[in-house]
Design a protein around this motif. Structure first.
Motif, PDB file in Angstrom:
ATOM      1  N   GLU B  55      49.500  42.494  40.035  1.00 27.89           N
ATOM      2  CA  GLU B  55      49.709  42.374  41.470  1.00 27.89           C
ATOM      3  C   GLU B  55      48.407  42.448  42.268  1.00 27.89           C
ATOM      4  O   GLU B  55      48.188  41.688  43.194  1.00 27.89           O
ATOM      5  N   ASN B  56      47.515  43.379  41.853  1.00 30.66           N
ATOM      6  CA  ASN B  56      46.231  43.489  42.557  1.00 30.66           C
ATOM      7  C   ASN B  56      45.444  42.182  42.493  1.00 30.66           C
ATOM      8  O   ASN B  56      44.791  41.783  43.451  1.00 30.66           O
ATOM      9  N   LEU B  61      43.786  37.030  45.047  1.00 28.72           N
ATOM     10  CA  LEU B  61      43.869  35.572  45.054  1.00 28.72           C
ATOM     11  C   LEU B  61      44.373  35.053  46.397  1.00 28.72           C
ATOM     12  O   LEU B  61      43.989  33.971  46.842  1.00 28.72           O
ATOM     13  N   GLU B  62      45.217  35.844  47.035  1.00 25.81           N
ATOM     14  CA  GLU B  62      45.822  35.366  48.271  1.00 25.81           C
ATOM     15  C   GLU B  62      45.111  35.863  49.518  1.00 25.81           C
ATOM     16  O   GLU B  62      45.401  35.419  50.623  1.00 25.81           O
ATOM     17  N   SER B  63      44.178  36.810  49.324  1.00 28.91           N
ATOM     18  CA  SER B  63      43.548  37.412  50.492  1.00 28.91           C
ATOM     19  C   SER B  63      42.447  36.526  51.052  1.00 28.91           C
ATOM     20  O   SER B  63      41.438  36.272  50.392  1.00 28.91           O
ATOM     21  N   SER B  64      42.653  36.069  52.261  1.00 21.45           N
ATOM     22  CA  SER B  64      41.633  35.198  52.843  1.00 21.45           C
ATOM     23  C   SER B  64      40.379  35.993  53.170  1.00 21.45           C
ATOM     24  O   SER B  64      39.264  35.473  53.118  1.00 21.45           O
ATOM     25  N   SER B  69      34.704  36.872  51.663  1.00 25.47           N
ATOM     26  CA  SER B  69      33.667  37.708  51.076  1.00 25.47           C
ATOM     27  C   SER B  69      33.007  37.007  49.882  1.00 25.47           C
ATOM     28  O   SER B  69      31.786  37.042  49.708  1.00 25.47           O
ATOM     29  N   VAL B  70      33.842  36.364  49.055  1.00 26.65           N
ATOM     30  CA  VAL B  70      33.295  35.613  47.915  1.00 26.65           C
ATOM     31  C   VAL B  70      32.370  34.518  48.408  1.00 26.65           C
ATOM     32  O   VAL B  70      31.241  34.357  47.923  1.00 26.65           O
ATOM     33  N   PHE B 261      41.867  52.683  45.021  1.00 28.19           N
ATOM     34  CA  PHE B 261      41.158  52.561  43.752  1.00 28.19           C
ATOM     35  C   PHE B 261      41.682  51.427  42.886  1.00 28.19           C
ATOM     36  O   PHE B 261      40.951  50.816  42.136  1.00 28.19           O
ATOM     37  N   GLY B 262      42.965  51.141  43.000  1.00 30.94           N
ATOM     38  CA  GLY B 262      43.526  50.040  42.218  1.00 30.94           C
ATOM     39  C   GLY B 262      42.886  48.718  42.573  1.00 30.94           C
ATOM     40  O   GLY B 262      42.308  48.033  41.720  1.00 30.94           O
ATOM     41  N   VAL B 263      42.953  48.366  43.842  1.00 31.47           N
ATOM     42  CA  VAL B 263      42.374  47.092  44.278  1.00 31.47           C
ATOM     43  C   VAL B 263      40.860  47.109  44.073  1.00 31.47           C
ATOM     44  O   VAL B 263      40.257  46.112  43.648  1.00 31.47           O
ATOM     45  N   ALA B 264      40.221  48.273  44.345  1.00 30.91           N
ATOM     46  CA  ALA B 264      38.780  48.360  44.160  1.00 30.91           C
ATOM     47  C   ALA B 264      38.420  48.076  42.703  1.00 30.91           C
ATOM     48  O   ALA B 264      37.457  47.375  42.409  1.00 30.91           O
TER      49      ALA B 264
END
Lengths: 302, 294, 395
Positions: B55-56, B61-64, B69-70, B261-264
């Protein structure tokens, strides 16, 4: 392999020449006076651009207020002693510097010792799978601090090392770069010298202390400088793991000063004094030991 | 045919290797493995961990915002690499060509290698400060409004300048060695053929220095991704409006401002992949072009 | 005082056979030179002897001791390397004594006395307090020799010790090594790729190629009675001429010449392993024809007008190129489809294109099997010495 060593040696020579300024060598290009002047002018200009920011910092650190809004303001002031004293004593920079020094020295000495051990085993011991071991060490190049600082933060806190010298030294002790450079250097020591030691029945301890280390002085100094600069300049990890001012390092200390100056409580001249202080140790070491440092870099790039 | 392996003691060898291996496993491999694991969990301070699978990753993948940032990081890295290599190469060439004072020019150009990033950032913050900066006046005098506390592209440019400035020294160190390695005969041949100075740099030196230049491209890319945290933190804190929110700073904020911490960890894994790919490319290129040096 | 015996010694590196079944005896006090092209296995053999490599198979004995699997330090040998292998950070004295200290078997006074003696012998007393970088190549090699002799080893092992010196110094050091050996009388194995060095230094010379011993003989016997084409062409400079011929009724026949072969005797018969000499080819009546390679050294061929004493048989050849060597003139000639080199008097007026009448020394002809390269005929008779018989029997 021999080629690689020859290659490295030639690099050595090239660097030595560059550092010594090799005035005896005829410049290859027979350049005209005009061209020569133009090269010097361009160099002066570029060197000026590279050095300018630090010159400003030094100048500002001697002024009372540190308000420098135009070029004519760049005349050194007379508050140098006062500013540095204030930064070191009143704003804890002495403490930060001491912490940084402690961290860097522990990292350098620790890394050096265990990396010499590792390179020694990898080069001079006949043991199975040591190529794999070397690859295993080399692979850690893929794991810089930013990739793992979040779990590392949890791990260090679980170990109860949070906010301590252990936290900012031990995780740095394993070094692929240092092991790699030492290994390359050990491999460049002539075989026959190593074999002579074997014929004489010289044991590992005597070999290390009396042959290997004396023959590696330059490289050991060089990697020490590289490691010192690396440790001294660490910012992200101490910022995350150290949360008391008393244990903080100089890099993060600067960030604390910056917060104060943004808040208007502090004059820029003190921030610049702190910056100059923080720059001095690695810069001094680099200039002092530039020769072995550059020779060691030549080894690093295979 | 000849051997350096003059000692046999396996136990001794194991003991010699033990410290390095132990530290590597405990503080490098294990946390990395942990990052991979945590990337599959919803985790943070004071929260129970909950397995969430990929999920993270899907979130990223969906976060604009993350995409932005990329994009910023890639653009930043590209500009750092091009800027650093170009400036350093020309500087190196001048030092190579100069008839005397070579040693002095060299040291006055390579010293930023020792420059702490935090110092670099603070000095630039000061000299380019929109109201106090010593250079702000002269720049505004030519009709340019210095406003990088509020202007995204300007902030990006300032961070870029600091990053390049700090990295020149390191590049010149390697380039000067590579340039000195170019056989004298080639320089002399080029001169006899009446090849001009700049063309000699571009057509003779650069091709021969290819392995070194590749090495530096990779090193500079890694530096742009990972070594620039202090600049962003001290100069812009990722702003204004996320204009300088490079991946490493984004990751730091995810972990230590938002405590996700998960997403990080997921973001850490992405960064690991970036280093891995860069290293593989470097390895390939080094192999392919190594004959130039031999 | 040590005799070294190698029995069926083999060394394989991965799938390369470096040393392929070497049998050799190095006699007590002997100066034995091992010579061969690079990659022939000579250095590996020496390193096996030293204990720096482990044999894949076979046996190494020093006197009655089997040392095959032992550590180098237990063999009590000293090695001298091509690149001297001096520790750069130690003075000459420290270099010499470093290995002695390692074994703890010498007292301090003993060490001092031995260093003084060795320094005296090698004339390096004034080098003892210098570091290697302050010494010339020759001086370094002397210190390296000092390090070897000071331990009074059972054997000296020398791996191309003179190859890094310039030509003049090499000749000087060659004489010095001979003197040193006469003085110390220590068993010495000396490896070189330089056949001149092998000839001048060795009491006995071992020629190796392809991991195998080709021949073991004193220098002159190697030159005069090569056992195969490899030895014939490797020893001697310029190399021996090799011309394909047929042997018919005791005559070597080529399209462009016929050379009668003096009736050869085979001496002890050992040097000529394949030969069935008198009957098959040296006898004018035998009549059967066989292919062979005729070997003649350039120095045994002459323009007929220089050496009328060598007999009536001559043949005509065309001069291709001349190379003045100072003490002689090397003439490249062709005859039919064959080419050869010939030594002529210096200052001879021979022009390219000119036809020259060539004569030869009938005592110095060799025939080799075309396929195996084995020698089956030498026109001179090999001397039979008890020495040689003993060695050949041993091997």
């Amino acid at each position: 392999m021999t080629n690689a060593i020859q290659y490295t040696k030639r690099r050595f020579e090239a660097l030595k020449g560059a550092i010594a300024g090799d005035d005896e060598d005829e410049p290859l290009a027979v350049i005209g006076r005009e061209e020569s002047v133009s090269v010097h002018l361009q160099l002066w200009l570029l060197v000026g651009m590279v050095v300018f920011p630090i010159l400003v910092a030094v100048v500002v650190s001697t002024k009372q207020q540190g308000i420098v809004t135009s070029l004519p303001d760049l005349i050194p002031g007379t508050y140098a002693v006062e500013n540095y004293r204030e930064a070191i004593v009143d704003y804890g920079f002495g403490r930060f510097m001491w912490n940084s020094l402690l961290m860097s020295v522990v990292v350098v000495v620790g890394k050096l010792v265990i990396s010499v051990f590792a390179a020694m085993a990898i080069v001079y011991y006949r043991v199975p799978y040591k190529d794999l071991v070397f690859l295993f060490v080399l692979f850690t190049l893929l794991l810089p601090v930013p990739v793992r600082f979040i779990p590392l933060f949890q791990l260090i806190n679980d170990l109860g090392w949070g906010n301590s010298l252990l936290a900012i030294t031990v995780p740095y002790l394993a070094s692929a770069t240092t092991v790699f450079i030492l290994r390359q250097h050990f491999l460049s020591i002539p075989n026959s010298i190593v074999e002579t030691a074997k014929l004489d029945g010289v044991g590992p301890v005597k070999f290390t202390l009396q042959v290997l280390i004396p023959m590696s002085r330059g490289v050991l100094v060089g990697v020490s400088i590289i490691m010192f600069v690396y440790a001294w300049n660490q910012y992200l990890w101490p910022l995350v793991i150290i949360d008391s001012e008393a244990n903080q390092v100089a890099q993060v200390g600067l960030q604390l000063l910056q917060g104060d100056v943004q808040g208007g409580q502090l004059s820029w001249s003190l921030v610049m004094a702190g910056s100059v202080l923080t720059l001095l140790p690695p810069l001094a070491l680099m200039i002092l030991f530039r020769k072995p440092l550059l020779e060691t870099f030549a080894i690093q790039q295979k | 045919m000849s051997t350096r392996e003059i000692f046999d003691g396996r136990l001794e060898a194991a003991l010699l290797l033990a410290p390095t291996l132990l530290v590597s496993v405990v503080f490098l491999y294990y946390p990395t493995a942990l990052a991979f694991r945590t990337s599959l969990f919803d985790a943070g301070f004071g929260r129970a961990e909950e397995f969430v699978g990929l999920e993270n990753y899907l979130t990223l993948l969906e976060s604009s915002a993350y995409h932005r940032s990329v994009a910023i990081s890639v653009l930043f890295a590209a500009l750092v690499v091009v800027g650093t290599i170009t400036v350093s190469l020309y500087l190196t060439f001048l030092i190579h060509e100069v008839d005397d004072g070579q040693g002095w020019y060299l040291i006055s150009v390579i010293w930023p290698y020792a420059l702490p990033p935090a110092v670099a950032a603070l000095v630039f913050l000061f000299i380019l400060h929109p109201t106090l900066g010593v250079l702000t006046g002269p720049i505004e005098a030519v009709g340019f409004d210095v406003d990088w506390f509020n202007d995204g592209p300007q902030a990006f440019l300032v961070v870029l300048l600091v990053a390049i400035w700090k990295q020149i020294g390191y590049n010149v160190i390697f380039m000067i060695a590579a340039m000195k390695d170019v056989p004298d005969a080639l320089t002399e041949t080029a001169e006899l053929d009446g090849v001009g100075r700049l063309r000699r740099l571009v057509s003779v030196y650069v091709p021969i220095m290819t392995p070194t230049l590749f090495f530096l491209v990779i090193i500079n890319t890694i530096y742009a991704f990972f070594g620039t945290f202090a600049f962003v933190d001290l100069l812009t804190s990722g702003g204004p409006a996320n204009a300088t929110n490079v991946l490493i700073f984004d990751l730091y904020r995810e972990g230590f401002s938002f405590f996700n911490f998960g997403v990080a960890s997921t973001k850490s894994v992405v960064l690991f992949l970036v280093v891995a790919v860069l290293m593989v490319i470097q390895f390939r290129l080094t192999e392919e072009y190594s004959y130039y040096g031999a | 005082m040590t005799t070294i015996t190698l029995r069926n010694l083999r060394k394989e590196f991965d799938d390369v056979v470096a040393v392929n079944g070497v049998d050799l005896t190095v006699r007590d006090g002997e100066f034995l030179v091992v010579v061969g092209p690079s990659g022939c296995g000579k250095s590996t053999t020496l390193r096996l002897l030293a204990g720096l490599e482990t044999a894949t198979d076979g046996e190494i004995r020093m006197d009655d001791r089997d040392v095959t699997g032992t550590e180098p330090k237990e063999r009590n040998v000293a090695m001298v390397f091509q690149n001297y292998a001096l520790y750069p950070h130690m003075t000459g004295r420290r270099n010499i004594t470093f290995g002695m200290n390692a074994t703890d078997s010498f007292t301090d006074e003993e060490i001092d006395r031995r260093v003084a003696e060795a320094a005296e012998t090698l004339d390096i007393t004034d080098l003892l307090d210098r570091k290697p970088q302050a010494m010339s190549g020759g001086e370094r090699q002397r210190v390296a020799l000092g390090r070897a002799i000071v331990r009074d080893p059972d054997a000296f092992l020398m791996d191309e010790p003179l190859s890094n010196l310039d030509a003049k110094l090499r000749i000087q050091m060659r004489a010095e090594l001979t003197r040193l050996h006469a003085e110390l009388g220590t068993t010495t194995v000396y490896v070189t790729h330089d056949q001149t060095e092998a000839m001048t230094l060795g009491e006995w010379v071992v020629v190796m190629d392809d991991g195998e011993i080709q021949q073991v003989d004193p220098p002159q016997a190697l030159y005069d009675f090569p056992e195969n084409r490899f030895v014939a062409e490797f020893i001697g400079d310029p190399a021996m001429n090799m011309i394909d011929v047929a042997v018919e009724g005791g005559v070597a026949v080529h399209d462009a010449f016929r050379i009668p072969l003096p009736t050869g005797e085979t001496g002890d018969g050992k040097a000529i392993e394949n030969g069935t000499p008198a009957e098959s080819f040296a006898d004018p009546d035998a009549g059967n024809r066989r292919n062979a390679v005729l070997g003649v050294r350039p120095e045994d061929l002459h323009p007929a007008r220089d050496r009328p004493d060598l007999g009536e048989t001559t043949f005509d050849a065309t001069v291709d190129v001349t190379e003045p060597l100072g003490d002689s003139l090397l003439v490249h000639c062709s005859v039919g489809d064959a080419t050869f080199k010939m030594g002529a008097e210096p200052r001879s007026s021979l022009e390219p294109g000119e036809t020259v009448s060539v004569t030869y020394d009938p005592e110095r002809l060799h025939l080799f099997e075309p396929e195996t390269g084995e020698a089956f005929y030498h026109s001179a008779t090999a001397p039979v010495t008890s020495d040689r018989l003993e060695r050949v029997a041993n091997d």
